[in-house]
Design a protein around this motif. Structure first.
Motif, short mmCIF file in Angstrom:
data_model
loop_
_atom_site.label_atom_id
_atom_site.label_comp_id
_atom_site.label_asym_id
_atom_site.label_seq_id
_atom_site.Cartn_x
_atom_site.Cartn_y
_atom_site.Cartn_z
N GLY A 190 0.76 -1.24 0.00
CA GLY A 190 0.00 0.00 0.00
C GLY A 190 0.79 1.28 0.00
O GLY A 190 0.20 2.36 -0.08
N GLY A 191 2.11 1.22 0.11
CA GLY A 191 2.91 2.42 -0.07
C GLY A 191 3.07 3.31 1.13
O GLY A 191 3.29 4.52 0.98
N ILE A 192 2.99 2.76 2.35
CA ILE A 192 3.13 3.62 3.53
C ILE A 192 4.53 4.22 3.60
O ILE A 192 4.73 5.31 4.16
CB ILE A 192 2.75 2.84 4.80
CG1 ILE A 192 1.24 2.61 4.80
CG2 ILE A 192 3.16 3.58 6.06
CD1 ILE A 192 0.69 1.92 6.01
N GLY A 193 5.53 3.56 3.00
CA GLY A 193 6.85 4.16 2.94
C GLY A 193 6.86 5.48 2.20
O GLY A 193 7.64 6.39 2.53
N ALA A 194 5.99 5.61 1.19
CA ALA A 194 5.90 6.88 0.46
C ALA A 194 5.21 7.95 1.29
O ALA A 194 5.46 9.15 1.09
CB ALA A 194 5.16 6.66 -0.86
N ILE A 195 4.34 7.55 2.23
CA ILE A 195 3.75 8.54 3.15
C ILE A 195 4.85 9.15 4.00
O ILE A 195 4.94 10.38 4.14
CB ILE A 195 2.66 7.91 4.03
CG1 ILE A 195 1.53 7.32 3.20
CG2 ILE A 195 2.12 8.96 5.01
CD1 ILE A 195 0.45 6.63 4.03
N LEU A 196 5.72 8.31 4.57
CA LEU A 196 6.83 8.85 5.35
C LEU A 196 7.75 9.68 4.47
O LEU A 196 8.25 10.73 4.90
CB LEU A 196 7.61 7.71 6.01
CG LEU A 196 7.18 7.36 7.45
CD1 LEU A 196 5.74 6.85 7.48
CD2 LEU A 196 8.11 6.32 8.05
N GLY A 197 7.96 9.24 3.23
CA GLY A 197 8.78 10.02 2.31
C GLY A 197 8.19 11.39 2.05
O GLY A 197 8.93 12.39 2.00
N SER A 198 6.88 11.46 1.89
CA SER A 198 6.24 12.76 1.65
C SER A 198 6.37 13.68 2.84
O SER A 198 6.32 14.91 2.71
CB SER A 198 4.76 12.55 1.30
OG SER A 198 4.00 12.15 2.44
#
Length: 561
Positions: A190-198
């Motif tokens: 689901g891309g939660i790593g990209a949430i932290l990246g944002s």
């Protein structure tokens, strides 16, 4: 009902502030983990939020079982608004993080806002509760997972078991970027790593000895622990790869981007091949089952943990790659770069199809590096199959934007129904009809009449993800033992699961998702009718939305920030 203890720590990385929030009332009704985080996310993330915007929130949450010494409890949950599916998503990971997290004295971490520089956030226990320190870490820009761990060990005397980390994929907002812990354990889907990246958060660490006290019933806790330690299950030797050849030969494993149903070189990448590369035992915190797969190949210089079955599929059969070492290299690259192996593997398989390049492992490895850094073709593939398929000229094998797990709904029709209605999309851990259909307890043919069974499994899996207990503890953590552990009737546990799923569905409804999203990219028998059976059994409207009469109980008033 037994539940997690401790406050939520809300960390605004833009304002560099931290606030302890009492969530006892939420925990009492949701146990912890996924159900608690879903309730908070539903009420605190705006329905119109941008997944990459500062208003999105990421939740890291624990359950009451992390205050025990029972096997199958070394896991935690993460929840947020998915950049991949555009709906709420939860995912969990094992390893050794959970005891350090609870040691910091909290039950939930909530990350909000957006930093103007790359940050490490350090959470420790203090005399008055959890405390936070913000550290600018420009030197970690673009760093792989292991380099972040090395930095934290050198500068803070903390190990990878103290950390959640994103790799370059998260920094570059790859829509299926994972959050890593212990270097090789992934909050994957689901891309939660990209949430932290944002939010410009590279790493969060946890340290302390202030674990809240929760009395875990015994029995059955030590009975479960003893049985895990003495089990002779094949999974203890081969992890989830143990049934690879059985599934390939008797059902199907999607092969060459879903063109084929079986892989002719399956013996080269199945359970025996993985076990040959395994060089020691591996486990999660407090778990005697020890089903993890530390593997290495000295000739080619690769050492990793895994691959598990889903990675054997995504980087093996789905790509037409028949060498276990090539799959191991792909697995290690995803861990280092911080990407979900399922979505990454299937997306690269779509690219291989577009290039008529199935089996080209060297191209696979080059492409993974490009995706993580959004270079060249990697910029398109970082968007995932749903957003890239037209330009690639391939079919869109996703549900709700999420790439498929290995268990093929074209032959397991109940699992196909599960994929279709799951709020998360094509993820095998959401409902999981696959086990019943593989074993013959449920006929894999047909979809009608399976809704009630599926609902029970979905609700059960919420409880599992809220406890938090491992899916591989299923036969040890029976319904009766769950009643004992959580000190309540199983029907009440089912109700906790149902409320969490309704919160997910209601949130997604508010983002415009309904029956039109509960579809598959292939035909299986009577799917539309089975979906309606599912809605009726859930008490939902026939357009896949939550009735207005349910909204008050499903979506309580937003908590104060």
């Amino acid at each position: 009902m037994l539940h997690a203890e401790g406050p939520m720590l809300t960390v605004d990385v833009g304002d560099r502030t931290a606030e302890r929030v009492d969530i006892d009332d939420v925990l009492e009704n949701t146990i912890g983990g996924r159900a608690t985080a879903t309730a908070l996310a539903h009420d605190r993330i705006p329905f119109d939020a941008d997944p990459f915007g500062p208003e999105n929130r990421a939740y890291l949450s624990t359950g009451p079982m992390q205050m025990s010494r029972m096997s199958f409890t070394g896991r935690m949950n993460m929840t947020g608004l998915s950049p991949l599916t555009d709906g709420l998503v939860s995912t969990n990971a094992g390893g050794y993080l959970s005891r350090n997290f609870t040691g910091a004295g909290l039950s939930v971490l909530e990350l909000v806002g957006e930093s103007d520089e790359l940050l490490a956030v350090h959470v420790t226990d203090g005399p008055d509760g959890p405390e936070v320190e913000f550290e600018a870490v420009p030197e970690l820009e673009g760093a792989e997972t292991s380099r972040v761990s090395a930095y934290m060990e050198t500068h803070h005397d903390l190990g990878p078991e103290n950390c959640i980390t994103i790799g370059p994929a998260g920094e570059n907002l790859v829509r299926y970027a994972s959050v890593m812990t212990f270097d090789s354990r992934a909050f994957g889907r689901g891309g939660i790593g990209a949430i932290l990246g944002s939010k410009n958060v590279k790493c969060v660490t946890f340290e302390g000895d202030s674990t809240p006290e929760v009395e875990i019933p015994d029995p059955p806790a030590m009975d479960v622990h003893r049985e895990a330690a003495t089990s002779d299950d094949l999974m203890r030797r081969q992890g989830t790869t143990g049934n690879t050849e059985f599934i390939n030969d008797n059902f199907s494993i999607p092969t060459r981007y879903f063109d084929d149903y079986e892989f002719e070189s399956i013996a080269n990448i199945g359970g025996d091949a993985v076990e040959e590369k395994k060089y020691k035992k591996g486990a999660c915190s407090q778990c005697a089952y020890a089903c993890k797969l530390p593997t290495k190949d000295e000739e080619r210089g690769v050492e990793t943990e895994g691959p598990e079955f889903e990675t054997v599929y995504s980087f093996g059969t789905c790509q037409g790659v028949g060498d276990i070492v090539d799959v191991m290299i792909s697995n290690e690259l995803c861990d280092e770069l911080g990407m979900d192996t399922i979505s990454a593997g299937v997306t690269v398989a779509a690219y291989l199809k577009s290039e008529d390049a199935f089996g080209d492992a060297e191209l696979v490895h080059e492409t993974l590096e490009k995706i993580a850094r959004r270079e060249g073709i990697g910029d398109l593939l970082a968007e995932g199959v749903d957003r890239a398929h037209e330009e690639l000229g391939v079919n869109n094998y996703t549900v709700k934007g999420m790439e498929f797990a290995a268990h093929d709904g074209r032959t397991l029709h109940g699992q196909g129904l599960s994929y279709a209605v799951a709020n998360r999309g094509a993820d095998h851990m959401y409902g999981g009809m696959l086990g019943l259909e593989y074993s013959g307890q449920v006929d894999p043919e047909g979809t009608l009449g399976k809704a009630e069974t599926l609902i029970g499994l979905e609700n059960h899996n919420v409880v599992r993800d809220s406890g938090v207990v491992c899916a591989f503890g299923g036969e040890y953590l029976t319904d009766e033992r769950l009643e004992q552990l959580f000190d309540t009737e199983y029907e009440q546990l089912q109700a906790v699961g149902a409320r969490a799923i309704e919160r997910e569905r209601h949130f997604n409804n508010k983002r415009g998702k309904d029956v039109e999203n509960d579809r598959l990219p292939y035909e299986i028998p009577d799917l539309a009718e089975a979906v309606q059976e599912y809605y009726e059994a859930r008490g939902w409207n026939d357009d896949g939305t939550i009735p207005d009469s349910s909204i008050d109980s499903v979506a309580p008033a937003a908590a104060d920030d």
